[in-house]
Motif scaffolding. Structure first.
Motif, PDB file in Angstrom:
ATOM      1  N   GLU A 131      11.960  -4.361  -8.893  1.00  0.00           N
ATOM      2  CA  GLU A 131      12.113  -2.898  -8.849  1.00  0.00           C
ATOM      3  C   GLU A 131      11.021  -2.205  -9.661  1.00  0.00           C
ATOM      4  O   GLU A 131      10.389  -1.247  -9.199  1.00  0.00           O
ATOM      5  N   ASN A 132      10.771  -2.690 -10.865  1.00  0.00           N
ATOM      6  CA  ASN A 132       9.741  -2.096 -11.718  1.00  0.00           C
ATOM      7  C   ASN A 132       8.341  -2.384 -11.204  1.00  0.00           C
ATOM      8  O   ASN A 132       7.459  -1.524 -11.239  1.00  0.00           O
ATOM      9  N   LEU A 133       8.118  -3.602 -10.730  1.00  0.00           N
ATOM     10  CA  LEU A 133       6.799  -3.953 -10.194  1.00  0.00           C
ATOM     11  C   LEU A 133       6.475  -3.126  -8.954  1.00  0.00           C
ATOM     12  O   LEU A 133       5.333  -2.685  -8.789  1.00  0.00           O
ATOM     13  N   ASN A 134       7.468  -2.908  -8.110  1.00  0.00           N
ATOM     14  CA  ASN A 134       7.260  -2.095  -6.915  1.00  0.00           C
ATOM     15  C   ASN A 134       6.824  -0.685  -7.297  1.00  0.00           C
ATOM     16  O   ASN A 134       5.935  -0.106  -6.658  1.00  0.00           O
ATOM     17  N   ARG A 135       7.405  -0.150  -8.351  1.00  0.00           N
ATOM     18  CA  ARG A 135       7.056   1.205  -8.784  1.00  0.00           C
ATOM     19  C   ARG A 135       5.625   1.280  -9.303  1.00  0.00           C
ATOM     20  O   ARG A 135       4.917   2.244  -9.029  1.00  0.00           O
ATOM     21  N   ILE A 136       5.195   0.288 -10.066  1.00  0.00           N
ATOM     22  CA  ILE A 136       3.840   0.354 -10.622  1.00  0.00           C
ATOM     23  C   ILE A 136       2.774  -0.112  -9.619  1.00  0.00           C
ATOM     24  O   ILE A 136       1.689   0.448  -9.556  1.00  0.00           O
ATOM     25  N   LEU A 137       3.075  -1.130  -8.827  1.00  0.00           N
ATOM     26  CA  LEU A 137       2.083  -1.656  -7.890  1.00  0.00           C
ATOM     27  C   LEU A 137       1.948  -0.786  -6.640  1.00  0.00           C
ATOM     28  O   LEU A 137       0.904  -0.806  -5.981  1.00  0.00           O
ATOM     29  N   GLY A 138       2.987  -0.068  -6.288  1.00  0.00           N
ATOM     30  CA  GLY A 138       2.918   0.799  -5.111  1.00  0.00           C
ATOM     31  C   GLY A 138       2.661   0.013  -3.843  1.00  0.00           C
ATOM     32  O   GLY A 138       3.324  -0.988  -3.562  1.00  0.00           O
ATOM     33  N   ASN A 139       1.654   0.444  -3.087  1.00  0.00           N
ATOM     34  CA  ASN A 139       1.335  -0.193  -1.799  1.00  0.00           C
ATOM     35  C   ASN A 139       0.884  -1.638  -1.936  1.00  0.00           C
ATOM     36  O   ASN A 139       0.914  -2.392  -0.965  1.00  0.00           O
ATOM     37  N   SER A 140       0.459  -2.053  -3.121  1.00  0.00           N
ATOM     38  CA  SER A 140       0.002  -3.438  -3.302  1.00  0.00           C
ATOM     39  C   SER A 140       1.153  -4.400  -3.593  1.00  0.00           C
ATOM     40  O   SER A 140       0.936  -5.605  -3.694  1.00  0.00           O
ATOM     41  N   ILE A 167     -16.080 -16.960  -0.969  1.00  0.00           N
ATOM     42  CA  ILE A 167     -15.437 -15.743  -1.449  1.00  0.00           C
ATOM     43  C   ILE A 167     -16.378 -14.567  -1.186  1.00  0.00           C
ATOM     44  O   ILE A 167     -17.556 -14.770  -0.858  1.00  0.00           O
ATOM     45  N   ALA A 168     -15.875 -13.368  -1.343  1.00  0.00           N
ATOM     46  CA  ALA A 168     -16.675 -12.169  -1.081  1.00  0.00           C
ATOM     47  C   ALA A 168     -17.947 -12.171  -1.924  1.00  0.00           C
ATOM     48  O   ALA A 168     -17.938 -12.582  -3.091  1.00  0.00           O
ATOM     49  N   ASP A 169     -19.042 -11.703  -1.320  1.00  0.00           N
ATOM     50  CA  ASP A 169     -20.331 -11.669  -2.022  1.00  0.00           C
ATOM     51  C   ASP A 169     -20.266 -10.863  -3.312  1.00  0.00           C
ATOM     52  O   ASP A 169     -20.874 -11.251  -4.305  1.00  0.00           O
ATOM     53  N   ASP A 170     -19.521  -9.751  -3.303  1.00  0.00           N
ATOM     54  CA  ASP A 170     -19.457  -8.937  -4.517  1.00  0.00           C
ATOM     55  C   ASP A 170     -18.753  -9.683  -5.654  1.00  0.00           C
ATOM     56  O   ASP A 170     -19.127  -9.539  -6.820  1.00  0.00           O
ATOM     57  N   TYR A 224      -5.308  -5.206  -4.053  1.00  0.00           N
ATOM     58  CA  TYR A 224      -4.766  -3.961  -3.524  1.00  0.00           C
ATOM     59  C   TYR A 224      -3.989  -4.176  -2.232  1.00  0.00           C
ATOM     60  O   TYR A 224      -3.093  -3.420  -1.910  1.00  0.00           O
ATOM     61  N   SER A 225      -4.390  -5.214  -1.475  1.00  0.00           N
ATOM     62  CA  SER A 225      -3.731  -5.471  -0.199  1.00  0.00           C
ATOM     63  C   SER A 225      -3.807  -6.961   0.120  1.00  0.00           C
ATOM     64  O   SER A 225      -4.483  -7.729  -0.580  1.00  0.00           O
ATOM     65  N   GLU A 226      -3.157  -7.354   1.191  1.00  0.00           N
ATOM     66  CA  GLU A 226      -3.184  -8.752   1.615  1.00  0.00           C
ATOM     67  C   GLU A 226      -4.593  -9.197   2.006  1.00  0.00           C
ATOM     68  O   GLU A 226      -4.881 -10.387   2.015  1.00  0.00           O
ATOM     69  N   ASN A 227      -5.484  -8.256   2.304  1.00  0.00           N
ATOM     70  CA  ASN A 227      -6.870  -8.598   2.628  1.00  0.00           C
ATOM     71  C   ASN A 227      -7.599  -9.222   1.447  1.00  0.00           C
ATOM     72  O   ASN A 227      -8.605  -9.905   1.625  1.00  0.00           O
ATOM     73  N   ASP A 228      -7.124  -8.980   0.231  1.00  0.00           N
ATOM     74  CA  ASP A 228      -7.754  -9.535  -0.967  1.00  0.00           C
ATOM     75  C   ASP A 228      -7.294 -10.966  -1.261  1.00  0.00           C
ATOM     76  O   ASP A 228      -7.903 -11.655  -2.086  1.00  0.00           O
ATOM     77  N   LEU A 229      -6.235 -11.406  -0.613  1.00  0.00           N
ATOM     78  CA  LEU A 229      -5.633 -12.698  -0.948  1.00  0.00           C
ATOM     79  C   LEU A 229      -6.442 -13.932  -0.562  1.00  0.00           C
ATOM     80  O   LEU A 229      -6.409 -14.920  -1.296  1.00  0.00           O
ATOM     81  N   PRO A 230      -7.183 -13.954   0.550  1.00  0.00           N
ATOM     82  CA  PRO A 230      -7.953 -15.168   0.857  1.00  0.00           C
ATOM     83  C   PRO A 230      -8.901 -15.589  -0.269  1.00  0.00           C
ATOM     84  O   PRO A 230      -9.033 -16.780  -0.556  1.00  0.00           O
ATOM     85  N   ASP A 231      -9.546 -14.634  -0.928  1.00  0.00           N
ATOM     86  CA  ASP A 231     -10.421 -14.973  -2.053  1.00  0.00           C
ATOM     87  C   ASP A 231      -9.608 -15.545  -3.208  1.00  0.00           C
ATOM     88  O   ASP A 231     -10.034 -16.500  -3.863  1.00  0.00           O
ATOM     89  N   VAL A 232      -8.442 -14.969  -3.453  1.00  0.00           N
ATOM     90  CA  VAL A 232      -7.565 -15.464  -4.520  1.00  0.00           C
ATOM     91  C   VAL A 232      -7.140 -16.899  -4.212  1.00  0.00           C
ATOM     92  O   VAL A 232      -7.174 -17.768  -5.086  1.00  0.00           O
ATOM     93  N   TYR A 233      -6.784 -17.170  -2.965  1.00  0.00           N
ATOM     94  CA  TYR A 233      -6.370 -18.521  -2.581  1.00  0.00           C
ATOM     95  C   TYR A 233      -7.511 -19.522  -2.752  1.00  0.00           C
ATOM     96  O   TYR A 233      -7.293 -20.664  -3.166  1.00  0.00           O
TER      97      TYR A 233
END
Length: 137
Positions: free
Chosen positions: A15-24, A92-95, A118-127
């Motif tokens: 509940e608290n994480l949803n409030r702070i993370l928002g769309n992420s 991983i992403a060049d940047d 910020y979104s699921e698009n960022d997860l492949p680099d994390v994985y």
């Protein structure tokens, strides 16, 4: 606004994480779902100087540290000098690769790579980084 840095009693529950993370928040939940594939666990800890931080481990090895921020979740990976070139060879992403190569090592010869999720698009680099860190010596 929720401030996980100051209030030990304000626990990082959904509940608290949803409030702070928002769309992420959905990306954060996807990351949690994927951790068992890496035989990894996430444990929340409160530190007086840093507030609530997520420690992601596999057995006794720390894979990364996570921090809920306003609108995103930050994952911080620490690599020793021996693994530096291996990180630069990951798909991983060049940047991210550029940021890592330009980050100076700490006094303990560790280089940190932080990824803001910020979104699921960022997860492949994390994985990619989790997999590499899991197998790194």
């Amino acid at each position: 606004m929720i401030d996980f840095k100051k209030d030990r009693n304000l626990e990082p529950v959904d509940e608290n994480l949803n409030r702070i993370l928002g769309n992420s928040f959905s990306a954060y939940k996807k990351l949690l779902e994927k951790l068992p594939d890496f035989e990894a666990d996430l444990e929340w800890r409160f530190y007086k100087d840093g507030g609530w931080l997520a420690k992601v481990t596999r057995k006794k090895k720390t894979l990364f540290w996570g921090e809920p921020r306003d609108g995103h979740f930050t994952a911080a990976f620490h690599f020793n000098e021996r693994n530096h070139s291996g990180v630069l060879e990951l798909d991983i992403a060049d940047d991210l690769r550029k940021m890592f190569s330009n980050t100076p090592a700490s006094a303990r010869n560790m280089t940190t790579l932080k990824i803001d999720i910020y979104s699921e698009n960022d997860l492949p680099d994390v994985y990619q980084l989790i997999g590499f860190k899991k197998n790194a010596k």
